[in-house]
Design a protein around this motif. Structure first.
Motif, PDB file in Angstrom:
ATOM      1  N   ARG A  48      -2.789   7.839   7.348  1.00 33.52           N
ATOM      2  CA  ARG A  48      -3.394   6.514   7.219  1.00 33.52           C
ATOM      3  C   ARG A  48      -3.406   5.862   8.597  1.00 33.52           C
ATOM      4  O   ARG A  48      -2.362   5.662   9.208  1.00 33.52           O
ATOM      5  N   SER A  70      -4.022  -0.101   7.693  1.00 29.41           N
ATOM      6  CA  SER A  70      -3.698  -0.649   6.386  1.00 29.41           C
ATOM      7  C   SER A  70      -3.337  -2.115   6.519  1.00 29.41           C
ATOM      8  O   SER A  70      -2.475  -2.483   7.322  1.00 29.41           O
ATOM      9  N   SER A  71      -4.027  -2.948   5.758  1.00 33.80           N
ATOM     10  CA  SER A  71      -3.717  -4.381   5.690  1.00 33.80           C
ATOM     11  C   SER A  71      -3.704  -5.048   7.063  1.00 33.80           C
ATOM     12  O   SER A  71      -2.891  -5.928   7.332  1.00 33.80           O
ATOM     13  N   GLY A 126       0.800  -1.226   0.000  1.00 28.53           N
ATOM     14  CA  GLY A 126       0.000   0.000   0.000  1.00 28.53           C
ATOM     15  C   GLY A 126       0.828   1.270   0.000  1.00 28.53           C
ATOM     16  O   GLY A 126       1.088   1.850   1.051  1.00 28.53           O
ATOM     17  N   LYS A 159      -8.374  -0.262   4.094  1.00 32.54           N
ATOM     18  CA  LYS A 159      -7.576   0.816   4.664  1.00 32.54           C
ATOM     19  C   LYS A 159      -8.479   1.844   5.334  1.00 32.54           C
ATOM     20  O   LYS A 159      -9.685   1.889   5.076  1.00 32.54           O
ATOM     21  N   TYR A 181      -8.319   6.140   6.839  1.00 35.17           N
ATOM     22  CA  TYR A 181      -7.562   7.386   6.830  1.00 35.17           C
ATOM     23  C   TYR A 181      -8.251   8.466   7.660  1.00 35.17           C
ATOM     24  O   TYR A 181      -9.469   8.432   7.855  1.00 35.17           O
TER      25      TYR A 181
END
Length: 293
Positions: free
Chosen positions: A195, A198-199, A35, A63, A65
């Protein structure tokens, strides 16, 4: 050493810069990331090293943010790093007007990625084409935004909207800022981006490059185990004989009511890799840790 690092990417660093720094600190050649984050964005950048780099493709794509959108401004890059195209104060814009159009950005939406992005067209990165002044038709893509939550609204000549966004892979927050401004007829650009997830990795658990260096010097650095990052996948445990055959690339029968990707373990709870379960058979996809004969 192998596993994952939940890195809090610093401002003005590229994702490639971060990988290069981690590679140097860990003294490893095999280092990769999941990412890509723009240089102006900060926050979660999952980094894999050693054999765990082979697992990057299996990480979950979702994800989240925290973004700040400045209204009344349009830029070439759809964020404040680019040149200003138009600037028109809009002090009369209300939060109610913004709220009325935000639902248009939730669910599955069509999005045109920013001209300055890493997407390839005819084998060339869009940002390379944009820097050379070449105009190309950027393909429309379908992305999914699960939720948008308003965190703050700051009035002024150039109002700023702070939002939390949960979305699927491939979603450009800069494009949302640009398109929101277009719908409101004020112009809009991304002023800040963090962010937060993520993942499967979260900002609250991330460490900085300085933290990593200090932990390595103190001998306290503990990478995230390769299979920990894959907990969203169901797991299968194989008996010794089947585990050995599977690690040799053979299909083995399983009695599980699961279809799709699974984490594979042996009877000693050792993570063996990723398999595809279908019709009572487990097919090797990626053997992470072969079983000795």
């Amino acid at each position: 050493m192998q596993g994952f690092l939940n890195l809090n990417k610093p401002f003005d660093w590229t994702s490639h810069d971060c990988v290069a720094r981690v590679r140097k600190l860990l003294r490893l050649k095999r280092v990769g990331h999941a990412g890509t984050l723009d240089p102006a964005a900060t926050g979660v950048l999952p980094i894999a090293f050693g054999k765990a780099t082979r697992l990057l493709q299996y990480l979950p794509g979702n994800k989240a943010y925290k973004a700040t959108i400045r209204l009344g401004v349009r830029t070439t890059t759809d964020d404040l790093q680019g040149e200003i195209i138009t600037s028109a104060p809009c002090p009369g814009l209300s939060l109610a007007e913004v709220k009325s159009v935000l639902p248009q950005f939730e669910g599955k939406i069509e999005q045109i990625p920013p001209s300055y992005s890493a997407i390839q067209v005819d084998g060339k990165r869009l940002y390379d084409l944009a820097r050379r002044g070449e105009k190309v038709e950027v393909p429309v893509r379908t992305v999914e935004v699960f939720q948008i939550e308003i965190l703050d609204w700051r009035e002024g000549e150039y109002p700023e909207l702070e939002i939390a966004i949960a979305c699927g892979a491939g979603t450009y927050i800069r494009a949302i800022a640009r398109d929101l401004g277009a719908i409101l007829e004020t112009g809009g650009t991304l002023a800040a981006l963090i962010r937060t997830e993520s993942s499967g990795f979260h900002l609250s658990d991330s460490i900085t490059l300085a933290d990593l260096e200090a932990q390595l010097q103190a001998g306290t650095f503990q990478p995230t185990a390769p299979d920990t990052a894959l907990q969203y996948l169901p797991s299968v445990t194989l008996p010794a004989t089947a585990a050995q055959k599977w690690c040799q690339g053979q299909r083995v029968p399983v009695t599980i009511d699961i279809s799709g990707l699974v984490r594979v373990y042996d009877e000693e709870s050792r993570f063996l890799g990723i398999g595809q379960s279908q019709a009572g058979v487990l097919i090797p996809q990626m053997v992470f840790e072969p079983v000795s004969s």
